[in-house]
Design a protein around this motif. Sequence first.
Motif, PDB file in Angstrom:
ATOM      1  N   THR A  89      37.124  37.414  36.334  1.00 16.97           N
ATOM      2  CA  THR A  89      37.810  36.131  36.463  1.00 16.97           C
ATOM      3  C   THR A  89      39.020  36.305  37.364  1.00 16.97           C
ATOM      4  O   THR A  89      39.723  37.312  37.289  1.00 16.97           O
ATOM      5  N   ASP A  90      39.270  35.332  38.198  1.00 16.33           N
ATOM      6  CA  ASP A  90      40.360  35.398  39.174  1.00 16.33           C
ATOM      7  C   ASP A  90      41.708  35.141  38.496  1.00 16.33           C
ATOM      8  O   ASP A  90      42.250  34.047  38.557  1.00 16.33           O
ATOM      9  N   THR A  91      42.216  36.168  37.834  1.00 17.69           N
ATOM     10  CA  THR A  91      43.511  36.082  37.163  1.00 17.69           C
ATOM     11  C   THR A  91      44.522  36.964  37.903  1.00 17.69           C
ATOM     12  O   THR A  91      44.128  37.882  38.639  1.00 17.69           O
ATOM     13  N   PRO A  92      45.806  36.732  37.691  1.00 14.57           N
ATOM     14  CA  PRO A  92      46.811  37.612  38.307  1.00 14.57           C
ATOM     15  C   PRO A  92      46.620  39.075  37.903  1.00 14.57           C
ATOM     16  O   PRO A  92      46.763  39.977  38.733  1.00 14.57           O
ATOM     17  N   SER A  93      46.270  39.311  36.649  1.00 14.10           N
ATOM     18  CA  SER A  93      46.054  40.679  36.182  1.00 14.10           C
ATOM     19  C   SER A  93      44.885  41.329  36.924  1.00 14.10           C
ATOM     20  O   SER A  93      44.963  42.487  37.341  1.00 14.10           O
ATOM     21  N   HIS A  94      43.799  40.581  37.081  1.00 10.39           N
ATOM     22  CA  HIS A  94      42.633  41.115  37.793  1.00 10.39           C
ATOM     23  C   HIS A  94      42.988  41.408  39.255  1.00 10.39           C
ATOM     24  O   HIS A  94      42.601  42.427  39.815  1.00 10.39           O
ATOM     25  N   ARG A  95      43.750  40.525  39.859  1.00 10.72           N
ATOM     26  CA  ARG A  95      44.175  40.741  41.251  1.00 10.72           C
ATOM     27  C   ARG A  95      45.035  42.002  41.373  1.00 10.72           C
ATOM     28  O   ARG A  95      44.858  42.785  42.306  1.00 10.72           O
ATOM     29  N   ARG A  96      45.970  42.198  40.428  1.00 11.52           N
ATOM     30  CA  ARG A  96      46.820  43.406  40.459  1.00 11.52           C
ATOM     31  C   ARG A  96      45.969  44.662  40.310  1.00 11.52           C
ATOM     32  O   ARG A  96      46.180  45.652  41.003  1.00 11.52           O
ATOM     33  N   MET A  97      45.025  44.623  39.389  1.00 11.47           N
ATOM     34  CA  MET A  97      44.162  45.778  39.164  1.00 11.47           C
ATOM     35  C   MET A  97      43.359  46.103  40.420  1.00 11.47           C
ATOM     36  O   MET A  97      43.276  47.251  40.835  1.00 11.47           O
ATOM     37  N   GLY A 106      37.570  39.540  47.264  1.00  8.15           N
ATOM     38  CA  GLY A 106      36.310  38.814  47.391  1.00  8.15           C
ATOM     39  C   GLY A 106      35.423  38.978  46.182  1.00  8.15           C
ATOM     40  O   GLY A 106      35.773  39.584  45.186  1.00  8.15           O
ATOM     41  N   GLY A 107      34.246  38.431  46.275  1.00 11.69           N
ATOM     42  CA  GLY A 107      33.271  38.584  45.209  1.00 11.69           C
ATOM     43  C   GLY A 107      33.152  37.346  44.345  1.00 11.69           C
ATOM     44  O   GLY A 107      33.813  36.340  44.570  1.00 11.69           O
ATOM     45  N   ASP A 108      32.310  37.453  43.369  1.00 12.82           N
ATOM     46  CA  ASP A 108      32.060  36.359  42.442  1.00 12.82           C
ATOM     47  C   ASP A 108      33.046  36.413  41.281  1.00 12.82           C
ATOM     48  O   ASP A 108      32.797  37.058  40.276  1.00 12.82           O
ATOM     49  N   LEU A 109      34.158  35.735  41.443  1.00 10.81           N
ATOM     50  CA  LEU A 109      35.131  35.666  40.372  1.00 10.81           C
ATOM     51  C   LEU A 109      35.138  34.254  39.801  1.00 10.81           C
ATOM     52  O   LEU A 109      35.108  33.272  40.542  1.00 10.81           O
ATOM     53  N   ALA A 110      35.183  34.164  38.483  1.00  9.29           N
ATOM     54  CA  ALA A 110      35.232  32.854  37.841  1.00  9.29           C
ATOM     55  C   ALA A 110      36.609  32.235  38.058  1.00  9.29           C
ATOM     56  O   ALA A 110      37.624  32.927  38.077  1.00  9.29           O
ATOM     57  N   ASP A 111      36.629  30.931  38.205  1.00  5.84           N
ATOM     58  CA  ASP A 111      37.879  30.196  38.347  1.00  5.84           C
ATOM     59  C   ASP A 111      38.510  30.047  36.959  1.00  5.84           C
ATOM     60  O   ASP A 111      37.861  29.559  36.029  1.00  5.84           O
ATOM     61  N   PRO A 112      39.767  30.465  36.783  1.00  7.82           N
ATOM     62  CA  PRO A 112      40.375  30.417  35.455  1.00  7.82           C
ATOM     63  C   PRO A 112      40.470  29.000  34.870  1.00  7.82           C
ATOM     64  O   PRO A 112      40.394  28.826  33.650  1.00  7.82           O
TER      65      PRO A 112
END
Length: 169
Positions: A89-97, A106-112
């Motif tokens: 899921t496209d969250t700030p935490s996922h982006r930081r990781m 990129g990729g298939d990330l769910a919209d929060p």
Amino acid sequence: MDKDLGTHLELVHRNCTAVLEAAYRFGAPMVARGRGGMVLVTSGAAWAGGATLATYGASKAFDLVLAEGLWAEWRGQGVDVLGLVLGRTDTPSHRRMRAADGESYGGDLADPYDVAEEALAHLADGPTWIHGSPNPTGGSPFGVLSRRDAVLAMSRGAATSREENGTGR
């Protein structure tokens, strides 16, 4: 374990202790008034341990079991509890990781926002809702695999993701 102990303990505090405290502090008044709802966010990493996911997966398994237990305790008292299992899921935490691992966004990330809308629409369908699953109230995506085979599959998935993104870690 690729990080220092303090980092792992911070993760456990954030994903377990803080979630338990919030459930306790907000849940008790809901139970007392006989209505309310709570969504505890967990992860697909909760289904099985995996290489490089030990602490994270364990903390999310805690959240999943906590949500299911609270659902069982509170459902007859007018309080809905949903354990929301997220994938990527496209969250700030996922982006930081991803940035820390040198990965692109990129990729298939769910919209929060879509995830939140779906969770609220299915709040009464607990105890567990698996976002993006063809069977969102179903069991583990590992189905009939033994726990050992599920751990190996989860580990292969983590390794493949690192290789595809050139991080090699």
